[in-house]
Motif scaffolding. Structure first.
Motif, mmCIF file in Angstrom:
data_model
loop_
_atom_site.group_PDB
_atom_site.id
_atom_site.type_symbol
_atom_site.label_atom_id
_atom_site.label_comp_id
_atom_site.label_asym_id
_atom_site.label_seq_id
_atom_site.Cartn_x
_atom_site.Cartn_y
_atom_site.Cartn_z
ATOM 1 N N GLY A 96 -25.304 30.879 17.167
ATOM 2 C CA GLY A 96 -25.150 30.866 18.627
ATOM 3 C C GLY A 96 -25.083 29.225 19.087
ATOM 4 O O GLY A 96 -25.053 29.081 20.141
ATOM 5 N N LYS A 99 -21.292 28.546 20.031
ATOM 6 C CA LYS A 99 -21.108 29.230 21.501
ATOM 7 C C LYS A 99 -21.813 28.345 22.916
ATOM 8 O O LYS A 99 -21.124 28.128 23.752
ATOM 9 C CB LYS A 99 -21.684 30.633 21.481
ATOM 10 C CG LYS A 99 -21.472 31.431 22.750
ATOM 11 C CD LYS A 99 -22.185 32.977 22.701
ATOM 12 C CE LYS A 99 -21.895 33.648 23.846
ATOM 13 N NZ LYS A 99 -22.530 34.948 23.888
ATOM 14 N N THR A 103 -19.652 26.660 25.734
ATOM 15 C CA THR A 103 -19.984 26.961 27.016
ATOM 16 C C THR A 103 -20.329 25.691 28.111
ATOM 17 O O THR A 103 -19.813 25.387 29.045
ATOM 18 C CB THR A 103 -21.315 27.999 27.070
ATOM 19 O OG1 THR A 103 -20.998 29.042 26.315
ATOM 20 C CG2 THR A 103 -21.691 27.938 28.457
ATOM 21 N N PHE A 128 -13.825 33.062 16.047
ATOM 22 C CA PHE A 128 -14.751 32.370 17.177
ATOM 23 C C PHE A 128 -14.037 32.251 18.440
ATOM 24 O O PHE A 128 -14.681 32.555 19.382
ATOM 25 C CB PHE A 128 -15.104 31.136 16.585
ATOM 26 C CG PHE A 128 -16.000 30.239 17.635
ATOM 27 C CD1 PHE A 128 -17.576 30.855 17.660
ATOM 28 C CD2 PHE A 128 -15.588 29.310 18.234
ATOM 29 C CE1 PHE A 128 -18.359 30.195 18.793
ATOM 30 C CE2 PHE A 128 -16.696 28.714 19.101
ATOM 31 C CZ PHE A 128 -17.820 29.090 19.458
ATOM 32 N N GLN A 131 -12.856 35.431 20.009
ATOM 33 C CA GLN A 131 -13.958 36.356 20.633
ATOM 34 C C GLN A 131 -14.574 35.975 21.901
ATOM 35 O O GLN A 131 -15.317 36.594 22.607
ATOM 36 C CB GLN A 131 -14.842 36.441 19.591
ATOM 37 C CG GLN A 131 -14.652 37.361 18.541
ATOM 38 C CD GLN A 131 -15.479 36.991 17.505
ATOM 39 O OE1 GLN A 131 -16.453 36.365 17.537
ATOM 40 N NE2 GLN A 131 -15.273 37.849 16.068
ATOM 41 N N ARG A 132 -14.277 34.516 22.448
ATOM 42 C CA ARG A 132 -14.586 34.030 23.515
ATOM 43 C C ARG A 132 -13.547 33.756 24.439
ATOM 44 O O ARG A 132 -13.691 32.966 25.606
ATOM 45 C CB ARG A 132 -15.296 32.688 22.957
ATOM 46 C CG ARG A 132 -16.505 32.881 22.786
ATOM 47 C CD ARG A 132 -17.050 31.821 21.824
ATOM 48 N NE ARG A 132 -18.179 32.553 20.999
ATOM 49 C CZ ARG A 132 -18.246 33.266 19.965
ATOM 50 N NH1 ARG A 132 -17.141 33.755 19.623
ATOM 51 N NH2 ARG A 132 -19.481 33.661 19.634
#
Length: 176
Positions: A96, A99, A103, A128, A131-132
């Motif tokens: 995480g 991610k 963010t 990666f 998927q975002r």
């Protein structure tokens, strides 16, 4: 695991450089195929001094991720809305941290009024970003000989920018 994400300082440059170099060597084998010429070119500007220069540039926003006080990740966003770096130590992948860094970068881009974020991903990082919510816009060869994937993501209508002004939709109807 305690995770801290903070703005990168010049004193983080050596540790961040280690993250970059290890991530490229150990996680991006699909990309460089252990070709010494490609690795030398790719790693050529990954020096502590160069990283310190990137961190100190007023047009860049740089973050480091720390776990138990050790730098385990680094990310860099340019003022033009390009995610130039997003790398982790191999042993902290899939926890995480990437991610969380991404963010924070998206939030910063929103704060700058950037409408879309763009990046060049390695083959290793392609899933990666997909998927975002990033859109694959095709392949681009990097200056150091690696084929990358150009990705982009619209930010102003995305949940990552909750305070961004909403665009009015054009309506060509007669309201009499």
């Amino acid at each position: 695991m305690s995770l801290e994400i903070r703005i990168a300082a010049s004193t983080d440059a050596e540790a961040a450089c280690n993250v970059l170099r290890r991530s490229i060597k150990e996680c991006c084998e699909l990309d460089h195929k252990n070709d010494p010429a490609i690795l030398d070119a790719w790693l050529g500007n990954k020096t502590p001094q160069m990283v310190a220069n990137w961190f100190s540039s007023p047009t860049n926003y740089s973050l480091v991720a720390l776990s138990e006080g050790v730098v385990v990740g680094v990310a860099l966003l340019t003022g033009a809305g390009k995610l130039a770096l997003c790398y982790l130590l191999p042993e902290v992948r899939r926890q995480g941290i990437g991610k969380a860094l991404l963010t924070k970068m998206e939030e910063q881009a929103c704060g700058w009024g950037v409408k879309a974020l763009q990046l060049h991903s390695t083959a290793s990082g392609k899933d990666f970003f997909a998927q975002r919510g990033y859109t694959d816009a095709g392949k681009v060869r990097s200056p150091y000989g690696v084929e990358t994937v150009f990705f982009w993501k619209q930010l102003d209508e995305d949940a990552t920018c909750p305070n961004a002004p909403k665009r009015k939709k054009f309506c060509n109807c007669n309201t009499a």
